[in-house]
Design a protein around this motif. Structure first.
Motif, PDB file in Angstrom:
ATOM      1  N   LYS A  95     -59.369 -51.383 -12.740  1.00  0.00           N
ATOM      2  CA  LYS A  95     -58.981 -52.589 -13.692  1.00  0.00           C
ATOM      3  C   LYS A  95     -59.644 -53.791 -13.235  1.00  0.00           C
ATOM      4  CE  LYS A  95     -54.536 -50.375 -14.296  1.00  0.00           C
ATOM      5  NZ  LYS A  95     -52.997 -50.425 -14.179  1.00  0.00           N
ATOM      6  N   VAL A  96     -60.178 -53.986 -12.242  1.00  0.00           N
ATOM      7  CA  VAL A  96     -60.703 -55.409 -11.829  1.00  0.00           C
ATOM      8  C   VAL A  96     -61.940 -55.463 -11.257  1.00  0.00           C
ATOM      9  CG1 VAL A  96     -60.227 -57.649 -10.219  1.00  0.00           C
ATOM     10  CG2 VAL A  96     -58.241 -56.305 -11.388  1.00  0.00           C
ATOM     11  N   ILE A  97     -62.010 -54.612 -10.246  1.00  0.00           N
ATOM     12  CA  ILE A  97     -63.538 -54.601  -9.294  1.00  0.00           C
ATOM     13  C   ILE A  97     -64.795 -54.324 -10.088  1.00  0.00           C
ATOM     14  CG2 ILE A  97     -64.855 -54.246  -7.137  1.00  0.00           C
ATOM     15  CD1 ILE A  97     -62.222 -56.066  -6.970  1.00  0.00           C
ATOM     16  N   ILE A  98     -64.632 -53.012 -10.826  1.00  0.00           N
ATOM     17  CA  ILE A  98     -65.791 -52.566 -11.604  1.00  0.00           C
ATOM     18  C   ILE A  98     -65.880 -53.480 -12.723  1.00  0.00           C
ATOM     19  CG2 ILE A  98     -66.340 -50.591 -13.109  1.00  0.00           C
ATOM     20  CD1 ILE A  98     -65.225 -48.575 -11.153  1.00  0.00           C
ATOM     21  N   PRO A  99     -64.900 -54.083 -13.489  1.00  0.00           N
ATOM     22  CA  PRO A  99     -65.347 -54.778 -14.669  1.00  0.00           C
ATOM     23  C   PRO A  99     -65.820 -56.063 -14.027  1.00  0.00           C
ATOM     24  CG  PRO A  99     -63.167 -53.841 -14.853  1.00  0.00           C
ATOM     25  CD  PRO A  99     -63.648 -53.229 -13.596  1.00  0.00           C
ATOM     26  N   MET A 294     -57.367 -60.729 -20.208  1.00  0.00           N
ATOM     27  CA  MET A 294     -58.412 -60.725 -19.220  1.00  0.00           C
ATOM     28  C   MET A 294     -59.700 -60.373 -19.981  1.00  0.00           C
ATOM     29  SD  MET A 294     -58.758 -57.933 -15.868  1.00  0.00           S
ATOM     30  CE  MET A 294     -60.245 -58.126 -14.884  1.00  0.00           C
ATOM     31  N   GLY A 295     -59.660 -59.655 -21.046  1.00  0.00           N
ATOM     32  CA  GLY A 295     -60.922 -59.610 -21.730  1.00  0.00           C
ATOM     33  C   GLY A 295     -61.409 -60.625 -22.279  1.00  0.00           C
ATOM     34  N   ILE A 296     -60.485 -61.582 -22.764  1.00  0.00           N
ATOM     35  CA  ILE A 296     -60.845 -62.780 -23.222  1.00  0.00           C
ATOM     36  C   ILE A 296     -61.784 -63.811 -22.214  1.00  0.00           C
ATOM     37  CG2 ILE A 296     -60.057 -64.974 -24.222  1.00  0.00           C
ATOM     38  CD1 ILE A 296     -58.024 -63.263 -25.987  1.00  0.00           C
ATOM     39  N   TYR A 297     -60.810 -63.717 -20.977  1.00  0.00           N
ATOM     40  CA  TYR A 297     -61.442 -64.440 -20.077  1.00  0.00           C
ATOM     41  C   TYR A 297     -62.803 -63.957 -19.624  1.00  0.00           C
ATOM     42  CZ  TYR A 297     -61.607 -66.871 -15.452  1.00  0.00           C
ATOM     43  OH  TYR A 297     -61.905 -67.474 -14.428  1.00  0.00           O
ATOM     44  N   LEU A 298     -63.063 -62.791 -19.752  1.00  0.00           N
ATOM     45  CA  LEU A 298     -64.443 -62.223 -19.254  1.00  0.00           C
ATOM     46  C   LEU A 298     -65.487 -62.540 -20.293  1.00  0.00           C
ATOM     47  CD1 LEU A 298     -63.434 -58.881 -17.862  1.00  0.00           C
ATOM     48  CD2 LEU A 298     -64.174 -60.739 -16.363  1.00  0.00           C
ATOM     49  N   VAL A 299     -65.000 -62.441 -21.583  1.00  0.00           N
ATOM     50  CA  VAL A 299     -66.307 -62.400 -22.495  1.00  0.00           C
ATOM     51  C   VAL A 299     -66.622 -63.808 -23.287  1.00  0.00           C
ATOM     52  CG1 VAL A 299     -65.636 -60.057 -22.869  1.00  0.00           C
ATOM     53  CG2 VAL A 299     -64.863 -61.841 -24.536  1.00  0.00           C
ATOM     54  N   HIS A 300     -65.384 -64.722 -23.187  1.00  0.00           N
ATOM     55  CA  HIS A 300     -65.489 -66.029 -23.862  1.00  0.00           C
ATOM     56  C   HIS A 300     -66.534 -66.868 -23.521  1.00  0.00           C
ATOM     57  CE1 HIS A 300     -63.128 -68.016 -20.886  1.00  0.00           C
ATOM     58  NE2 HIS A 300     -63.834 -69.112 -21.338  1.00  0.00           N
ATOM     59  N   THR A 346     -62.035 -48.776 -20.277  1.00  0.00           N
ATOM     60  CA  THR A 346     -61.333 -49.623 -19.586  1.00  0.00           C
ATOM     61  C   THR A 346     -61.919 -50.075 -18.350  1.00  0.00           C
ATOM     62  OG1 THR A 346     -60.516 -47.712 -18.673  1.00  0.00           O
ATOM     63  CG2 THR A 346     -59.172 -48.623 -20.219  1.00  0.00           C
ATOM     64  N   PHE A 347     -63.066 -49.505 -17.841  1.00  0.00           N
ATOM     65  CA  PHE A 347     -64.091 -50.040 -16.686  1.00  0.00           C
ATOM     66  C   PHE A 347     -64.745 -51.075 -17.239  1.00  0.00           C
ATOM     67  CE2 PHE A 347     -63.526 -45.591 -15.799  1.00  0.00           C
ATOM     68  CZ  PHE A 347     -62.966 -45.823 -14.568  1.00  0.00           C
ATOM     69  N   ILE A 348     -64.765 -51.564 -18.586  1.00  0.00           N
ATOM     70  CA  ILE A 348     -65.319 -52.736 -18.772  1.00  0.00           C
ATOM     71  C   ILE A 348     -64.644 -53.807 -19.243  1.00  0.00           C
ATOM     72  CG2 ILE A 348     -67.059 -53.796 -20.638  1.00  0.00           C
ATOM     73  CD1 ILE A 348     -67.995 -50.813 -21.380  1.00  0.00           C
ATOM     74  N   ILE A 349     -63.580 -53.515 -19.911  1.00  0.00           N
ATOM     75  CA  ILE A 349     -62.538 -54.694 -20.179  1.00  0.00           C
ATOM     76  C   ILE A 349     -61.289 -53.752 -20.433  1.00  0.00           C
ATOM     77  CG2 ILE A 349     -61.450 -56.084 -21.875  1.00  0.00           C
ATOM     78  CD1 ILE A 349     -64.259 -57.016 -22.649  1.00  0.00           C
ATOM     79  N   PRO A 350     -60.215 -53.795 -19.121  1.00  0.00           N
ATOM     80  CA  PRO A 350     -59.190 -53.362 -19.161  1.00  0.00           C
ATOM     81  C   PRO A 350     -57.715 -54.240 -20.120  1.00  0.00           C
ATOM     82  CG  PRO A 350     -59.245 -54.536 -17.129  1.00  0.00           C
ATOM     83  CD  PRO A 350     -60.529 -54.830 -17.983  1.00  0.00           C
TER      84      PRO A 350
END
Length: 374
Positions: A95-99, A294-300, A346-350
């Motif tokens: 959920k965290v390390i792989i993404p 979390m997805g928004i945090y990663l991609v924005h 889910t390995f990209i964005i949980p």
């Protein structure tokens, strides 16, 4: 010492709307920081009063994310009353390390393609990833990962309210004393220990999350029964932040005042949930933002980066910053939704599931009162 009684998870499945409401607020604050910062650079490194306000008030966002991370870990521990070390690390890895590693590579390629930053030797490149320096926002994922390393030890000890309270007090002392920490160590290690990626600087916020988890029923009952007072408290804290940056200039998300601001603001936002959730035009978007946070945090930052390189100058008019902010949020959520159709997404964005269950409350089927340790 008496251990904490737990809820019967089969009979009492709840969705913590107040916490996910808080997570949505934190997400909006963080995006506000980066939208305003991008706007600043696109306007000759100049802020208006409003873009500067967005940038500075948004500095509450990242510490609140740390609070939520601590809360979710300890609340799950309290509810289940058991801990499987293998499952824990397997879950955190997925959920965290792989993404984190995937998005580190995405942003590194972005810099290579657009900024012509050639790839160096393996170890310098690996060091950028490991230290969270692949892009400006990834350091926080590294901070959370560091907390995961000590959580298995903490969960063995912190099983009563008294011990959690002691841990919280000690953690605040640690964070206070590490403010401006610069060890007399040269090289990469010294740089890391002095950087914002060093988790002990943030330990107070994770500890407050644990405190919130173990005193949840009392806190949520008190706060949600006083929504207007909580709203006033949130406004007072925000006004104090305006006074602070007006008097002292730029402030970071690690400023000392946040040691008081973040606990109070977190409780205040939780308390305003019954008030703001009366309107579906507020509640529904906030539930969705909390779900995708979390997805928004990663991609924005990716979206802002591409906008900065492809949108014409008129789009960066400071008067349109709220439109830009909304556009970034909408594009991010659409992008996340598209990614969900990819196998193993889910390995990209949980993305957690929003369960159609009753909200977590203190009046119906709440866990039994938690006893203090003897």
């Amino acid at each position: 010492m008496e251990k904490l009684p737990t809820a019967n998870t089969k009979k009492e499945k709840t969705y913590l709307f107040e916490i996910h409401f808080l997570r949505a607020f934190a997400c909006l604050l963080v995006v506000g920081v980066h939208v305003s910062a991008t706007n600043y650079f696109m306007n000759g490194e100049k802020y208006t009063w409003f873009t500067y306000f967005l940038n500075q008030i948004g500095r509450f966002g990242t510490p609140i994310f740390a609070v939520i991370s601590g809360f979710l870990l300890f609340y799950q521990l309290r509810m289940r009353n058991n801990f499987d070390l293998g499952y824990f690390f397997k879950s955190r890895m997925a959920k965290v390390i792989i993404p984190f590693f995937i998005w580190s590579l995405v942003y590194r390629f972005l810099l290579y393609y657009y900024d012509h930053q050639a790839f160096g030797n393996f170890w310098p490149e690996a060091e950028k990833v490991i230290t969270g320096n692949s892009f400006y926002h990834l350091y926080f994922v590294l901070i959370v990962a560091q907390f995961y390393l000590i959580f298995p030890l903490l969960q063995k000890v912190l099983r009563t309210q008294s011990l959690v309270l002691i841990f919280t007090v000690i953690s605040f002392i640690i964070s206070y004393n590490l403010y401006g920490f610069h060890p007399d160590i040269k090289g990469g290690l010294g740089a890391f220990l002095a950087s914002k990626s060093f988790m002990p600087i943030w330990i107070a916020y994770f500890a407050f999350g644990a405190f919130l988890a173990y005193f949840w029923e009392g806190i949520v009952k008190y706060a949600t029964s006083r929504p207007w007072r909580m709203l006033l408290l949130a406004l007072i804290i925000s006004a104090g932040a305006v006074v602070e940056y007006t008097m002292h200039g730029y402030v970071s998300n690690r400023r000392l005042t946040n040691l008081a601001n973040i606990p109070l603001l977190s409780i205040a936002i939780i308390g305003t949930f019954p008030l703001l959730s009366k309107w579906n035009f507020i509640k529904q978007p906030m539930v969705l933002i909390g779900k995708y946070s979390m997805g928004i945090y990663l991609v924005h930052p990716l979206i802002l980066y591409l906008m900065a390189r492809h949108l014409p100058e008129p789009y960066w008019d400071t008067r349109a910053i709220l439109v830009m902010f909304a556009a970034v949020m909408v594009i991010a959520m659409i992008f996340i939704r598209i990614i969900q159709f990819i196998p193993f997404s889910t390995f990209i964005i949980p993305v957690p599931k929003v369960k159609k269950m009753k909200r977590s409350g203190v009046k119906k089927q709440a866990p039994e009162p938690i006893k203090q340790s003897a």
